[in-house]
Design an enzyme around this catalytic site. Structure first.
Site, PDB file in Angstrom:
ATOM      1  CE  LYS A  22      72.453  26.817  27.915  1.00 28.88           C
ATOM      2  NZ  LYS A  22      71.186  26.060  27.800  1.00 28.88           N
ATOM      3  CG  ASN A  23      73.473  22.728  27.059  1.00 30.46           C
ATOM      4  OD1 ASN A  23      72.730  23.591  27.509  1.00 30.46           O
ATOM      5  ND2 ASN A  23      73.784  22.643  25.778  1.00 30.46           N
ATOM      6  NE  ARG A  94      62.105  22.886  23.753  1.00 29.78           N
ATOM      7  CZ  ARG A  94      62.236  21.589  23.845  1.00 29.78           C
ATOM      8  NH1 ARG A  94      63.223  21.067  24.536  1.00 29.78           N
ATOM      9  NH2 ARG A  94      61.391  20.786  23.254  1.00 29.78           N
ATOM     10  CG  ASP A 118      63.538  26.957  21.643  1.00 30.04           C
ATOM     11  OD1 ASP A 118      63.716  26.819  20.429  1.00 30.04           O
ATOM     12  OD2 ASP A 118      64.151  26.301  22.501  1.00 30.04           O
ATOM     13  CG  ASP A 307      74.404  24.275  21.499  1.00 28.09           C
ATOM     14  OD1 ASP A 307      73.408  24.441  20.772  1.00 28.09           O
ATOM     15  OD2 ASP A 307      74.336  23.769  22.633  1.00 28.09           O
TER      16      ASP A 307
HETATM   17  C1  UD1 Z   1      70.361  20.002  24.030  1.00 31.95           C
HETATM   18  C2  UD1 Z   1      71.050  21.296  24.411  1.00 31.95           C
HETATM   19  C3  UD1 Z   1      71.169  22.226  23.218  1.00 31.95           C
HETATM   20  C4  UD1 Z   1      71.869  21.500  22.080  1.00 31.95           C
HETATM   21  C5  UD1 Z   1      71.167  20.172  21.781  1.00 31.95           C
HETATM   22  C6  UD1 Z   1      71.889  19.354  20.730  1.00 31.95           C
HETATM   23  C7  UD1 Z   1      70.383  21.567  26.711  1.00 31.95           C
HETATM   24  C8  UD1 Z   1      69.664  22.385  27.710  1.00 31.95           C
HETATM   25  N1  UD1 Z   1      70.275  21.951  25.463  1.00 31.95           N
HETATM   26  O1  UD1 Z   1      69.031  20.332  23.635  1.00 31.95           O
HETATM   27  O2  UD1 Z   1      71.926  23.368  23.613  1.00 31.95           O
HETATM   28  O3  UD1 Z   1      71.811  22.327  20.940  1.00 31.95           O
HETATM   29  O4  UD1 Z   1      71.090  19.375  22.980  1.00 31.95           O
HETATM   30  O5  UD1 Z   1      73.205  19.121  21.097  1.00 31.95           O
HETATM   31  O6  UD1 Z   1      71.078  20.617  27.058  1.00 31.95           O
HETATM   32  N2  UD1 Z   1      63.744  15.884  19.065  1.00 31.95           N
HETATM   33  C9  UD1 Z   1      62.525  15.336  18.720  1.00 31.95           C
HETATM   34  N3  UD1 Z   1      61.835  14.629  19.661  1.00 31.95           N
HETATM   35  C10 UD1 Z   1      62.277  14.452  20.935  1.00 31.95           C
HETATM   36  C11 UD1 Z   1      63.521  15.031  21.293  1.00 31.95           C
HETATM   37  C12 UD1 Z   1      64.233  15.746  20.327  1.00 31.95           C
HETATM   38  O7  UD1 Z   1      62.077  15.463  17.590  1.00 31.95           O
HETATM   39  O8  UD1 Z   1      61.601  13.788  21.742  1.00 31.95           O
HETATM   40  C13 UD1 Z   1      64.525  16.633  18.051  1.00 31.95           C
HETATM   41  C14 UD1 Z   1      64.595  18.101  18.334  1.00 31.95           C
HETATM   42  O9  UD1 Z   1      63.466  18.774  17.798  1.00 31.95           O
HETATM   43  C15 UD1 Z   1      65.880  18.501  17.639  1.00 31.95           C
HETATM   44  C16 UD1 Z   1      66.767  17.263  17.784  1.00 31.95           C
HETATM   45  O10 UD1 Z   1      65.875  16.200  18.110  1.00 31.95           O
HETATM   46  O11 UD1 Z   1      65.658  18.735  16.267  1.00 31.95           O
HETATM   47  C17 UD1 Z   1      67.852  17.400  18.824  1.00 31.95           C
HETATM   48  O12 UD1 Z   1      67.280  17.638  20.064  1.00 31.95           O
HETATM   49  P1  UD1 Z   1      67.962  17.207  21.444  1.00 31.95           P
HETATM   50  O13 UD1 Z   1      69.241  16.462  21.194  1.00 31.95           O
HETATM   51  O14 UD1 Z   1      66.917  16.532  22.265  1.00 31.95           O
HETATM   52  O15 UD1 Z   1      68.340  18.604  22.050  1.00 31.95           O
HETATM   53  P2  UD1 Z   1      67.918  19.198  23.456  1.00 31.95           P
HETATM   54  O16 UD1 Z   1      68.099  18.176  24.534  1.00 31.95           O
HETATM   55  O17 UD1 Z   1      66.609  19.899  23.345  1.00 31.95           O
END
Ligand code: UD1
Length: 422
Positions: A22-23, A94, A118, A307
């Protein structure tokens, strides 16, 4: 509305096959926007999020053919796609934010609804925005939308991420492949899904060095070509099956599973008492006896994946001994332990930490899934609880697990999907 009725106490035995991640697939679909013409993605999981992404791509002016049974999505991208991702879709998924990078670099504009918090906590976008601004985009936010514009072609730039964010790495990477000159992303995420999208972009004609490392160097090109690409197998679904096999003291072969994408979680399962054998085409997980409790600390890849944290809390809830689980990525992910407690689990949380004291038995109760992985964790707990557990919030599970219920049935689990009782 539907619920799952899970009858605990049966071992899972047999073989299960994995679909694409999915990711990854959602980002691969977004990446097709980078090249006009028809791209094809295969090994596509039959999950709700792919449908939502297909709808988003249609609204951007693409012609999308989704063959659910064949696991294939064909996307015909116009020369000039639209650039607005509306709130009604973004609020449902999202990950819609992943169209931001491709649109701003290709169409020089993107209006993407802000996803908001979320169920697993507030998730920032500051690193996505900062990366695009460094490349010359003007990014503002108004009326609940992120508005990005570029008066000219984006310019390559050097970005250091504060944290190896998966989403921010993807946004900057997809913007950089069509930018003018060189972009360097330092402290980039290294997840197998990042490697997957890099491979697809390379096949489209992009120039990327350092794939799979924490420094990605991208030399922008003027135009990319459409492509056919197979999605990497879903390591989180594979890990979920592995925990399910261990918890139920079962024996399951996970076809398509890449053990090397799950080094840390599988090592933890071995510590818990399971045996893992790599066999041609996948790996097998076997367990005799009750699992031992295992401490977990979630970290970016190759660390332990957040996850899989709920599934391991579920296993620890029935393990021998006590485990300390530390969640470093999503603060609200422990919300699900309140539901697990309804099954009799002994879990105390304090900030980033959860102390799980294993119990010899859990007892069935109605519980509610609040996100995809919490839903998986609750189903696993239901598989070992005494009696019949009813899991509400099934749509969360459908977002991430293709054919979960029939596959569980195929392994001998007592689980059925039914209409929600009044
Ligand atoms: C993706 C996955 C999710 C997984 C996560 C970490 C998808 C659709 N989802 O989510 O299932 O749990 O990676 O492996 O691929 N953050 C910030 N600022 C930013 C970006 C991120 O503060 O600009 C923080 C987030 O709040 C969070 C952390 O960084 O605490 C990790 O986020 P990120 O690695 O970006 O996860 P996602 O891409 O949202």
């Amino acid at each position: 509305m539907e619920v799952l009725r899970v009858t605990g106490g049966r071992r899972l035995v047999g073989e299960v096959s994995l679909a694409g991640a999915k990711n990854s697939v959602l980002k691969l679909m977004a990446a097709t926007l980078l090249a006009p013409g028809t791209s094809t993605i295969t090994n596509v999981p039959d999950i709700l999020d792919v449908e939502i992404m297909a709808e988003l791509m249609r609204r951007l002016g693409c012609d999308v053919h989704h063959d659910r049974d064949g696991g294939l999505v064909r996307i015909d991208v116009p020369e000039q796609p639209d650039h607005r991702a509306d709130y009604d879709l973004v609020r449902r998924m999202r990950a819609s934010i992943c169209v931001l990078g491709p649109l701003v670099t290709r169409v020089r504009a993107a209006d993407v609804a802000l996803p908001g918090g979320d169920n697993i906590g507030s998730r920032g976008l500051d690193m996505h925005v900062d990366g695009l601004r460094r490349m010359g985009a003007d990014v503002t936010s108004e009326h609940g939308y992120l508005l990005a514009q570029a008066s000219d072609r984006l310019q390559g730039a050097h970005t250091w991420l504060d944290f190896p964010s998966v989403g921010a790495t993807e946004t900057i990477l997809m913007a950089a492949v069509l930018a003018q000159g060189e972009t360097v992303i330092d402290n980039a995420a290294r997840e197998p899904e990042i490697v997957d999208i890099c491979q697809m972009l390379l096949a489209m004609g992009a120039c990327i060095e350092g794939v799979g490392t924490s420094t990605l160097t991208i030399e922008g090109v003027e135009r990319l070509d459409p492509v056919e690409h197979a999605t990497v197998p879903d390591r989180i679904v594979a890990g979920t099956w592995a925990v399910a096999a261990a918890m139920t003291q079962g024996d399951v072969f996970i076809r398509g599973g890449h053990a090397d994408h799950l080094a840390m979680p599988l090592e933890k399962l071995v510590t818990a008492g399971a045996s893992i054998d790599e066999e041609p085409g996948g790996f097998r997980v076997r367990m005799d006896g009750r699992p031992q409790a295992v401490d977990i600390v979630t970290l970016p890849y190759p660390g332990f994946p957040t996850d899989l944290q709920p599934q391991f809390i579920a296993m620890n809830a029935i393990a021998e001994g006590a485990a300390l689980v530390t969640e470093n990525l999503f603060e609200a992910r422990f919300r699900f332990v309140q539901e697990l407690a309804r099954l009799g689990a002994d879990v105390r949380t304090d900030g980033h930490h959860a102390l799980v004291r294993g119990r010899a038995r859990l007892s069935a109760a109605p519980v509610e899934a609040t996100d995809i992985r919490a839903g998986a964790g609750l189903v696993l707990a239901g598989l070992v609880a005494e009696g019949e557990t009813t899991v509400y919030g099934v749509s969360h599970i459908d977002r991430g697990y293709a054919g979960f219920i029939p596959k569980l049935q195929g392994l001998g689990a007592g689980i059925v999907r039914m209409d929600q009782p009044d």
